[in-house]
Scaffold this active site. Sequence first.
Site, PDB file in Angstrom:
ATOM      1  N   LYS A 130       0.521  -1.226  -0.170  1.00  0.00           N
ATOM      2  CA  LYS A 130      -0.128  -0.059  -0.007  1.00  0.00           C
ATOM      3  C   LYS A 130       0.896   1.483   0.307  1.00  0.00           C
ATOM      4  CE  LYS A 130      -3.205   1.830   2.473  1.00  0.00           C
ATOM      5  NZ  LYS A 130      -3.086   1.270   4.645  1.00  0.00           N
ATOM      6  N   PHE A 131       2.138   1.799   0.745  1.00  0.00           N
ATOM      7  CA  PHE A 131       2.882   2.431   1.038  1.00  0.00           C
ATOM      8  C   PHE A 131       4.261   2.729  -0.212  1.00  0.00           C
ATOM      9  CE2 PHE A 131       6.664   4.001   2.352  1.00  0.00           C
ATOM     10  CZ  PHE A 131       6.814   4.841   2.089  1.00  0.00           C
ATOM     11  N   TRP A 132       4.646   1.136  -0.160  1.00  0.00           N
ATOM     12  CA  TRP A 132       5.818   1.300  -1.148  1.00  0.00           C
ATOM     13  C   TRP A 132       5.383   1.815  -3.067  1.00  0.00           C
ATOM     14  CZ3 TRP A 132      10.181   2.566  -0.284  1.00  0.00           C
ATOM     15  CH2 TRP A 132      10.254   2.598   0.545  1.00  0.00           C
ATOM     16  N   ASN A 191      19.068   4.084   7.895  1.00  0.00           N
ATOM     17  CA  ASN A 191      19.249   3.043   8.500  1.00  0.00           C
ATOM     18  C   ASN A 191      18.596   3.370  10.497  1.00  0.00           C
ATOM     19  OD1 ASN A 191      20.608   0.931   9.863  1.00  0.00           O
ATOM     20  ND2 ASN A 191      22.375   0.750   9.311  1.00  0.00           N
ATOM     21  N   PHE A 192      18.542   1.955  11.081  1.00  0.00           N
ATOM     22  CA  PHE A 192      17.976   2.044  12.951  1.00  0.00           C
ATOM     23  C   PHE A 192      16.245   2.456  12.632  1.00  0.00           C
ATOM     24  CE2 PHE A 192      21.975   2.734  12.950  1.00  0.00           C
ATOM     25  CZ  PHE A 192      22.666   1.514  13.546  1.00  0.00           C
ATOM     26  N   LEU A 193      15.615   2.106  11.062  1.00  0.00           N
ATOM     27  CA  LEU A 193      14.747   2.446  11.398  1.00  0.00           C
ATOM     28  C   LEU A 193      13.740   1.450  12.778  1.00  0.00           C
ATOM     29  CD1 LEU A 193      11.573   3.181  10.632  1.00  0.00           C
ATOM     30  CD2 LEU A 193      12.132   1.144   8.812  1.00  0.00           C
ATOM     31  N   THR A 213      18.804  -1.031   3.197  1.00  0.00           N
ATOM     32  CA  THR A 213      19.180  -2.500   3.439  1.00  0.00           C
ATOM     33  C   THR A 213      17.717  -3.523   4.109  1.00  0.00           C
ATOM     34  OG1 THR A 213      20.982  -3.088   5.078  1.00  0.00           O
ATOM     35  CG2 THR A 213      21.646  -3.170   2.832  1.00  0.00           C
ATOM     36  N   LEU A 273      26.371  -1.387   8.370  1.00  0.00           N
ATOM     37  CA  LEU A 273      26.112  -1.814   9.577  1.00  0.00           C
ATOM     38  C   LEU A 273      24.894  -2.247   9.436  1.00  0.00           C
ATOM     39  CD1 LEU A 273      27.908   1.382  10.938  1.00  0.00           C
ATOM     40  CD2 LEU A 273      28.608  -0.083  10.202  1.00  0.00           C
TER      41      LEU A 273
HETATM   42  C1  LIG Z   1      15.839  10.702  -0.992  1.00  0.00           C
HETATM   43  C2  LIG Z   1      15.374  10.122   0.823  1.00  0.00           C
HETATM   44  C3  LIG Z   1      15.192   9.030   1.034  1.00  0.00           C
HETATM   45  C4  LIG Z   1      15.111   8.604   2.409  1.00  0.00           C
HETATM   46  C5  LIG Z   1      14.043   7.220   2.087  1.00  0.00           C
HETATM   47  C6  LIG Z   1      14.310   5.772   2.177  1.00  0.00           C
HETATM   48  C7  LIG Z   1      13.427   4.543   2.336  1.00  0.00           C
HETATM   49  C8  LIG Z   1      13.765   4.582   2.940  1.00  0.00           C
HETATM   50  C9  LIG Z   1      13.018   2.920   3.905  1.00  0.00           C
HETATM   51  C10 LIG Z   1      13.823   2.465   5.132  1.00  0.00           C
HETATM   52  C11 LIG Z   1      14.951   1.728   5.375  1.00  0.00           C
HETATM   53  C12 LIG Z   1      14.868   1.110   6.351  1.00  0.00           C
HETATM   54  C13 LIG Z   1      16.657   0.163   6.494  1.00  0.00           C
HETATM   55  C14 LIG Z   1      15.956  -0.494   8.008  1.00  0.00           C
HETATM   56  O1  LIG Z   1      16.032   0.267   9.242  1.00  0.00           O
HETATM   57  S1  LIG Z   1      15.968  -2.115   8.072  1.00  0.00           S
HETATM   58  C15 LIG Z   1      15.405  -2.447   9.635  1.00  0.00           C
HETATM   59  C16 LIG Z   1      13.869  -2.563  10.153  1.00  0.00           C
HETATM   60  N1  LIG Z   1      14.240  -2.444  10.741  1.00  0.00           N
HETATM   61  C17 LIG Z   1      13.292  -3.581  11.958  1.00  0.00           C
HETATM   62  O2  LIG Z   1      13.210  -4.660  11.173  1.00  0.00           O
HETATM   63  C18 LIG Z   1      13.331  -3.994  13.532  1.00  0.00           C
HETATM   64  C19 LIG Z   1      12.037  -4.125  13.769  1.00  0.00           C
HETATM   65  N2  LIG Z   1      10.471  -3.452  12.937  1.00  0.00           N
HETATM   66  C20 LIG Z   1      10.357  -2.873  12.842  1.00  0.00           C
HETATM   67  O3  LIG Z   1      11.373  -2.003  14.085  1.00  0.00           O
HETATM   68  C21 LIG Z   1       8.766  -2.920  12.386  1.00  0.00           C
HETATM   69  O4  LIG Z   1       8.663  -3.682  11.984  1.00  0.00           O
HETATM   70  C22 LIG Z   1       9.383  -1.691  10.962  1.00  0.00           C
HETATM   71  C23 LIG Z   1       9.474  -0.502  11.487  1.00  0.00           C
HETATM   72  C24 LIG Z   1      10.032  -1.759  10.874  1.00  0.00           C
HETATM   73  C25 LIG Z   1       7.863  -1.786  10.413  1.00  0.00           C
HETATM   74  O5  LIG Z   1       7.067  -1.211  11.631  1.00  0.00           O
HETATM   75  P1  LIG Z   1       5.280  -1.358  11.168  1.00  0.00           P
HETATM   76  O6  LIG Z   1       5.707  -3.114  11.728  1.00  0.00           O
HETATM   77  O7  LIG Z   1       4.715  -1.351  12.503  1.00  0.00           O
HETATM   78  O8  LIG Z   1       4.520  -1.466   9.882  1.00  0.00           O
HETATM   79  P2  LIG Z   1       3.494   0.220   9.632  1.00  0.00           P
HETATM   80  O9  LIG Z   1       2.517  -0.446  10.039  1.00  0.00           O
HETATM   81  O10 LIG Z   1       4.356   0.603  10.248  1.00  0.00           O
HETATM   82  O11 LIG Z   1       4.432   0.483   8.357  1.00  0.00           O
HETATM   83  C26 LIG Z   1       4.203  -0.948   7.482  1.00  0.00           C
HETATM   84  C27 LIG Z   1       4.887  -0.518   5.702  1.00  0.00           C
HETATM   85  O12 LIG Z   1       6.884  -0.194   6.597  1.00  0.00           O
HETATM   86  C28 LIG Z   1       6.829  -1.334   5.603  1.00  0.00           C
HETATM   87  N3  LIG Z   1       7.921  -1.975   6.078  1.00  0.00           N
HETATM   88  C29 LIG Z   1       8.075  -3.007   7.348  1.00  0.00           C
HETATM   89  N4  LIG Z   1       9.694  -3.242   7.200  1.00  0.00           N
HETATM   90  C30 LIG Z   1      10.003  -2.677   6.244  1.00  0.00           C
HETATM   91  C31 LIG Z   1      11.258  -2.065   6.486  1.00  0.00           C
HETATM   92  N5  LIG Z   1      12.628  -2.847   6.832  1.00  0.00           N
HETATM   93  N6  LIG Z   1      11.765  -1.323   5.126  1.00  0.00           N
HETATM   94  C32 LIG Z   1      10.980  -0.046   4.780  1.00  0.00           C
HETATM   95  N7  LIG Z   1       9.792  -0.679   5.010  1.00  0.00           N
HETATM   96  C33 LIG Z   1       9.440  -2.293   5.718  1.00  0.00           C
HETATM   97  C34 LIG Z   1       5.774  -2.647   4.985  1.00  0.00           C
HETATM   98  O13 LIG Z   1       5.953  -3.144   3.857  1.00  0.00           O
HETATM   99  C35 LIG Z   1       4.606  -1.659   5.054  1.00  0.00           C
HETATM  100  O14 LIG Z   1       4.369  -0.885   3.775  1.00  0.00           O
HETATM  101  P3  LIG Z   1       3.133  -1.430   3.048  1.00  0.00           P
HETATM  102  O15 LIG Z   1       4.020  -2.896   2.560  1.00  0.00           O
HETATM  103  O16 LIG Z   1       2.055  -1.566   2.891  1.00  0.00           O
HETATM  104  O17 LIG Z   1       4.032  -1.201   0.896  1.00  0.00           O
END
Ligand SMILES: CCCCCCCCCCCCCC(=O)SCCNC(=O)CCNC(=O)[C@H](O)C(C)(C)COP(=O)(O)OP(=O)(O)OC[C@H]1O[C@@H](n2cnc3c(N)ncnc32)[C@H](O)[C@@H]1OP(=O)(O)O
Length: 455
Positions: free
Chosen positions: A37-39, A167-169, A203, A455
């Site tokens: 939905k988001f991506w 990182n560190f989301l 990543t 990292l």
């Molecule tokens: C130009 C600058 C641009 C900067 C931005 C570039 C992009 C950066 C992108 C981020 C890079 C991060 C790099 C790292 O740090 S990767 C490390 C991620 N952290 C963890 O794995 C730690 C444990 N998990 C959590 O804290 C939560 O489960 C997280 C925060 C991951 C999701 O929270 P939650 O579980 O409560 O879900 P929601 O209801 O809020 O949101 C659901 C939506 O989020 C999508 N989702 C789930 N996991 C990830 C993920 N790892 N990357 C990207 N998106 C992810 C998911 O497909 C869905 O979207 P969609 O399926 O509806 O489309």
Amino acid sequence: MSDEQKKLEDLLKQLQLNNGNGPKINAEPVRGTNDFKFWKTQPVTSLEEEVTEEGPIDKPKKPEDISDKTLPMLAEFEWTTVDIEDNEQLEDVFVLLNENYVEDRDSEFRFNYTKEFFKWALKCPGWNKDWNVGVRVKNTGKLIAFISAIPVTLRVRSNIIKSVEINFLCVHKQLRAKRLAPVLIKEITRRVNKTDIWQALYTGGAILPSPIATCRYTHRPLNWNKLCDVGFTALPSNSTNAEMVAKYTLPKVTATPGLRVMEEKDIEETLRLFNRYQERFELVQNFTKEEFHHWFLGGLDSTSSKDSNVIYSYVIEDKDGKITDFFSFYSLPFSILNHSVHKDLGIGYLFYYASDADFNYAERYNEEATSKLKKRLDLIIRDACILANNSKMDVFNALTSQDNALFLDDLKFGSGDGFLNFYLFNYKAFPIHGGLLSNKSNDVEKRSNLGIVML
Ligand SMILES: CCCCCCCCCCCCCC(=O)SCCNC(=O)CCNC(=O)[C@H](O)C(C)(C)COP(=O)(O)OP(=O)(O)OC[C@H]1O[C@@H](n2cnc3c(N)ncnc32)[C@H](O)[C@@H]1OP(=O)(O)O
């Protein structure tokens, strides 16, 4: 699968260190881009698409086109810019991450992030205070979510891209699935765009639209006895303890002549060697001298991460004083909860390395070049394992990126369950080989074309 393999698999499963959600990957049902939905609303390559041309996805924008206002936030929460130079605020981040970053784990082991680690990871040259974004509960001030960006210069094949690494989301376990992550991602995008940066690298274990490369985690047990003691693994029924210890025991003394700790005076020469080595890869981070200093010699100030045992860097100097090789690894231990003897599990991660062993050959895959590099990497990465072991690390992790496939099997790295996907935001690129064959085993012949380590 033998008992021993099964136990090792279990161990490795528990060691899915980077990015927490690695183990889930195999369980995930296959989704199409429309199911995200988001991506599906973001400038990323869709899962169904075959890239025909590399380059940015969005039409060019200017920072003035981007809103000055933070994104709307749920009423009970508020945005915070975490001042990582303030020890209390930094502590909030590592409490959040230590308790919530890794999923799928009984409360036996936890990442032991330290302030020094964060200072190293987040305060690199050019770091921006605004890019440490958090969400707090309005009433209590408790930090419940975080995301960070650091500046990097990427090279994707021949294109240089001013970019950030995300990182560190992390969202607190009790606030998951409430769509906070997309808001954090949009907010950090806004803040980064405001500085005229439009691309990002990130990543994760989760499959999202769309990985540019996929690597596998591999793990080299260093201290088998301790890994057994803390319940990471048990003695396989068809082996004796002595056999397992013998299999993984390393000498205390390194074998490479001329190996020594990297020093300030080595920076320029080592960076030159490194840059030349990195030319073989299709995705790399280009380091300035200052960045190289930061990432390999530790922090920017006197409380450097090197002194705090976060980053370990070594060079190999030949008899004429020329630096022929370098390697580095970093430390990110676990705390072991509720164990009477052991409180920590030391974990080392292979970081960057370079060697001039195949520089005399124009072709990377030339048989002789391959044999020379393999021989050299076997020697120096074995020394990295020895040094990690001497520094009280209990297991040493590496991905299948870089030229790693050349030494992983020889040095007894076992393939893990976790895979790490690499993503580019707002940039289409042809796929990059992550060092895996289609059956997910190491591609010893082609190795990987990915030359970046996150990292
Ligand atoms: C130009 C600058 C641009 C900067 C931005 C570039 C992009 C950066 C992108 C981020 C890079 C991060 C790099 C790292 O740090 S990767 C490390 C991620 N952290 C963890 O794995 C730690 C444990 N998990 C959590 O804290 C939560 O489960 C997280 C925060 C991951 C999701 O929270 P939650 O579980 O409560 O879900 P929601 O209801 O809020 O949101 C659901 C939506 O989020 C999508 N989702 C789930 N996991 C990830 C993920 N790892 N990357 C990207 N998106 C992810 C998911 O497909 C869905 O979207 P969609 O399926 O509806 O489309």
